[in-house]
Design a protein around this motif. Structure first.
Motif, PDB file in Angstrom:
ATOM      1  N   THR A   1       0.815   6.296   1.568  1.00 27.04           N
ATOM      2  CA  THR A   1      -0.597   6.407   1.194  1.00 27.04           C
ATOM      3  C   THR A   1      -0.959   5.743  -0.138  1.00 27.04           C
ATOM      4  OG1 THR A   1      -0.786   8.469   2.442  1.00 27.04           O
ATOM      5  CG2 THR A   1      -2.513   8.014   0.828  1.00 27.04           C
ATOM      6  N   PRO A   2      -0.294   6.055  -1.260  1.00 24.84           N
ATOM      7  CA  PRO A   2      -0.734   5.455  -2.523  1.00 24.84           C
ATOM      8  C   PRO A   2      -0.541   3.951  -2.578  1.00 24.84           C
ATOM      9  CG  PRO A   2       1.323   6.642  -2.828  1.00 24.84           C
ATOM     10  CD  PRO A   2       0.834   6.981  -1.456  1.00 24.84           C
ATOM     11  N   TRP A   3       0.461   3.463  -1.862  1.00 23.75           N
ATOM     12  CA  TRP A   3       0.745   2.026  -1.879  1.00 23.75           C
ATOM     13  C   TRP A   3      -0.319   1.264  -1.087  1.00 23.75           C
ATOM     14  CZ3 TRP A   3       3.767   2.602  -5.652  1.00 23.75           C
ATOM     15  CH2 TRP A   3       4.646   3.692  -5.703  1.00 23.75           C
ATOM     16  N   LEU A   4      -0.758   1.833   0.029  1.00 25.25           N
ATOM     17  CA  LEU A   4      -1.856   1.231   0.776  1.00 25.25           C
ATOM     18  C   LEU A   4      -3.141   1.257  -0.038  1.00 25.25           C
ATOM     19  CD1 LEU A   4      -1.300   2.687   4.376  1.00 25.25           C
ATOM     20  CD2 LEU A   4      -0.595   0.454   3.479  1.00 25.25           C
ATOM     21  N   ARG A   5      -3.368   2.358  -0.753  1.00 25.70           N
ATOM     22  CA  ARG A   5      -4.578   2.456  -1.571  1.00 25.70           C
ATOM     23  C   ARG A   5      -4.598   1.346  -2.627  1.00 25.70           C
ATOM     24  NH1 ARG A   5      -3.653   7.067  -4.010  1.00 25.70           N
ATOM     25  NH2 ARG A   5      -4.307   8.260  -2.168  1.00 25.70           N
ATOM     26  N   THR A   6      -3.467   1.133  -3.281  1.00 26.18           N
ATOM     27  CA  THR A   6      -3.397   0.077  -4.291  1.00 26.18           C
ATOM     28  C   THR A   6      -3.644  -1.289  -3.678  1.00 26.18           C
ATOM     29  OG1 THR A   6      -1.872   1.346  -5.671  1.00 26.18           O
ATOM     30  CG2 THR A   6      -1.885  -1.038  -5.989  1.00 26.18           C
ATOM     31  N   TRP A   7      -3.090  -1.526  -2.489  1.00 25.28           N
ATOM     32  CA  TRP A   7      -3.294  -2.811  -1.820  1.00 25.28           C
ATOM     33  C   TRP A   7      -4.777  -3.017  -1.513  1.00 25.28           C
ATOM     34  CZ3 TRP A   7       0.728  -4.411   2.473  1.00 25.28           C
ATOM     35  CH2 TRP A   7       0.814  -5.810   2.521  1.00 25.28           C
ATOM     36  N   ALA A   8      -5.429  -1.974  -1.025  1.00 25.47           N
ATOM     37  CA  ALA A   8      -6.854  -2.070  -0.728  1.00 25.47           C
ATOM     38  C   ALA A   8      -7.663  -2.372  -1.984  1.00 25.47           C
ATOM     39  CB  ALA A   8      -7.341  -0.780  -0.080  1.00 25.47           C
ATOM     40  N   GLU A   9      -7.194  -1.873  -3.121  1.00 23.53           N
ATOM     41  CA  GLU A   9      -7.908  -2.055  -4.384  1.00 23.53           C
ATOM     42  C   GLU A   9      -7.509  -3.342  -5.109  1.00 23.53           C
ATOM     43  OE1 GLU A   9      -6.850   1.533  -6.377  1.00 23.53           O
ATOM     44  OE2 GLU A   9      -8.257   2.786  -5.234  1.00 23.53           O
TER      45      GLU A   9
END
Length: 219
Positions: A145-153
């Motif tokens: 989850t946090p790694w996908l969030r960073t990628w999206a951002e």
């Protein structure tokens, strides 16, 4: 050097300062000589790379006290892993970190900072294998989850190229929607990743990839 790379190097330097010689190392005497076991108990900086890489990959049952040994060598293992000089697959190192119980280590926050800093640095590095880094981080921390969030951002051209390459890999090999990460493919993340991709702006995915993605998710 980018800001992300600077953060990673600062995090690695902080972790390096925890490296110390340790107690005698007990291990498989069929795989390691007495001299090698003695070297593993000495200063981590003096352990030969070939021996370091072997320890980074070997299963925990090769050692009398695997968590202590891996914790002592983790600063060098993680430096080489995050800078692309470790001859061991990242997801396998993640398995070993989990087996060594890294979140319970003294100064585990320094390991966490290295992991946190590695992902932005990888997304900014045109030569990084973002899919492998993502798998490594997800397995090491137990969540994608946090790694996908960073990628999206991180909608930079380099991060978007990594996204395109990763989607091409997942779609070409039919890994979605049953995507599993890790060396042994034992972390199921397919539904979460598919939902994340579907929520990205269309221009970050591309029309062709969106078509094949929708087709894959429909089957």
């Amino acid at each position: 050097m980018t800001t992300a790379q600077q953060r990673l190097h600062h995090a690695l330097d902080a972790l390096d300062r925890t490296a110390r010689p340790g107690p005698a190392v007990g291990g498989c005497e069929h795989c390691y000589t007495a001299g090698q076991l003695a070297a593993l108990a000495g200063p981590p900086a003096l352990v030969p790379n070939s021996l370091l890489h072997s320890v980074a990959a070997k299963s925990p049952d090769h050692w009398t006290d695997f968590p202590t040994l891996y914790r002592r060598l983790a600063p060098r293992i993680l430096r080489q892993l995050t800078t692309g000089t470790l001859a061991v697959d990242g997801p396998l190192v993640a398995d070993r970190l989990v087996a060594a119980g890294w979140p319970d280590w003294h100064r585990a926050e320094l390991v966490r900072e290295v992991l946190d800093a590695w992902w932005p640095a990888a997304l900014a590095d045109p030569g990084a294998d973002a899919a492998e880094v993502l798998g490594t981080l997800a397995v090491a921390t137990g969540t994608v989850t946090p790694w996908l969030r960073t990628w999206a951002e991180t909608p930079t051209p380099t991060a978007n190229r990594h996204l395109a390459d990763t989607l091409d890999r997942w779609l070409t090999y039919g890994e979605l929607p049953d995507l599993r990460l890790g060396f042994h493919r034992d972390l199921p993340v397919g539904p979460e990743v598919a939902a994340w991709i579907s929520g990205l702006p269309p221009h970050r995915i591309g029309e062709d990839r969106r078509y094949w993605l929708e087709l894959a998710l429909r089957d």
